[in-house]
Design a protein around this motif. Structure first.
Motif: not given
Length: 340
Positions: A56, A79, A114
């Motif tokens: 992130s 991501r 994620d």
């Protein structure tokens, strides 16, 4: 409510020579992240190890703040190029590590899953829980490519049950000081078999589609009906084709490997399209079905693998002489297409 298989208590394991390193790095604060991840990266940089960061923006900021210009020696990836539909995410990591191995490169991957963004809170499945089935497969599938994988899991974003299972599905854990500790983990086949024993929730009494086919010659009308239905639900033509392909593969498997009649039901749950395919064979699917790529394992079947690629979540259960495969297609995720 998420139902979990019974799992053993975690134990410290004896170090194994040449054991594949699939490590959980679990944090509950920024200080914990600093105490665990920073020493790992410092050691990797000092040894000149190639590192891919799939994390992130918050984790990237911490790393760049700690290492300054040295952080440019790390390879950074968005991501979204890896984490898409769950099957896509799994396959992207498998392909990446296979490519690195073929080039003679050993890359240490630091990944922060994620799996909760862009998902409607009213989703009919716990997406984080479903992703763990892929996590446990990494222990075996990516091991031959010799690219260590460290997974960063933030306990502030996930339930206690998720974090407990994360610990049990990795074969190492990273603790303070960046210390790598080998731990007992659940074998993939055992975990997946338990997951397949969990009953599916009851489908709605009234569904948008309820079709029955007795032979492969009747698959055409199913194609047409499913594609039309997906379009009516504001799914793009490309996304609708993906849904049709996934459903057709599972229905074909039901006839070829199960038994007729095969029933196809489809309904909408909030922003997710759900399709359930039932066959009358009553034979449980192999626990690993759909997790092994036909590219990586010529003996692996194509149908369930393709279904897991095209649907976001695939759930399987056999009971009462019926084998059911339920496919979930969240709107936003189904419209996010893979790099490969």
């Amino acid at each position: 409510m998420t139902t979990w298989p019974d799992l053993p208590d975690r134990e410290i394991a004896e170090p194994l020579d040449n054991a594949y390193e699939h490590a959980a790095l679990i944090i509950d604060s920024d200080d914990a992240l600093r105490a665990r991840l920073v020493p790992v990266l410092a050691d990797l940089l000092a040894r000149g190890t190639a590192v891919l960061m799939v994390v992130s923006a918050k984790v990237e900021l911490l790393v760049r703040t700690e290492f300054g210009a040295l952080s440019d020696q790390l390879q950074w990836s968005d991501r979204s190029s890896f984490y898409q539909r769950l099957g896509f995410a799994y396959e992207e990591f498998r392909r990446y590590t296979a490519e690195q191995y073929a080039q003679g490169r050993r890359v240490h991957i630091i990944a922060e899953p994620d799996i909760t963004t862009e998902i409607d809170p009213s989703s009919p499945v716990d997406r984080a829980a479903e992703y763990l089935s892929y996590e446990v497969v990494y222990n075996d599938v990516i091991a031959p490519y010799d690219c260590p994988l460290t997974c960063v899991w933030d306990a502030r974003r996930h339930s206690t049950l998720i974090i407990e299972n994360v610990r049990l599905l990795h074969n190492h854990e990273i603790i303070d000081g960046g210390t790598l500790v080998p731990v007992q983990h659940v074998p993939a086949l055992d975990y997946l078999a338990h997951r397949n024993e969990i009953p599916l929730s009851t489908p709605p009494a009234a569904t948008d589609l309820d079709l029955t086919l007795s032979s492969l010659g009747e698959i055409g009308p199913v194609h047409t009906a499913v594609r039309s239905w997906a379009g009516q639900q504001a799914f793009s033509d490309t996304a609708a084709v993906d849904i049709v392909l996934a459903v057709a593969e599972v229905a074909t498997n039901g006839i070829v490997h199960g038994d007729a009649p095969v029933r196809v039901r489809a309904w909408r749950h909030a922003n997710t399209l759900v399709v359930q395919v039932d066959d009358a064979g009553g034979r449980p699917l192999p626990p690993i079905a759909g997790y092994l790529s036909p590219d990586g394992d010529p003996g692996a079947g194509r149908g369930m693998w393709l279904a897991r690629q095209l649907a976001d979540v695939v759930k399987v259960h056999t009971a009462g002489g019926v084998t059911s495969v339920r496919l979930h297609f969240p709107h936003d995720v189904t419209h996010h297409f893979p790099v490969h």
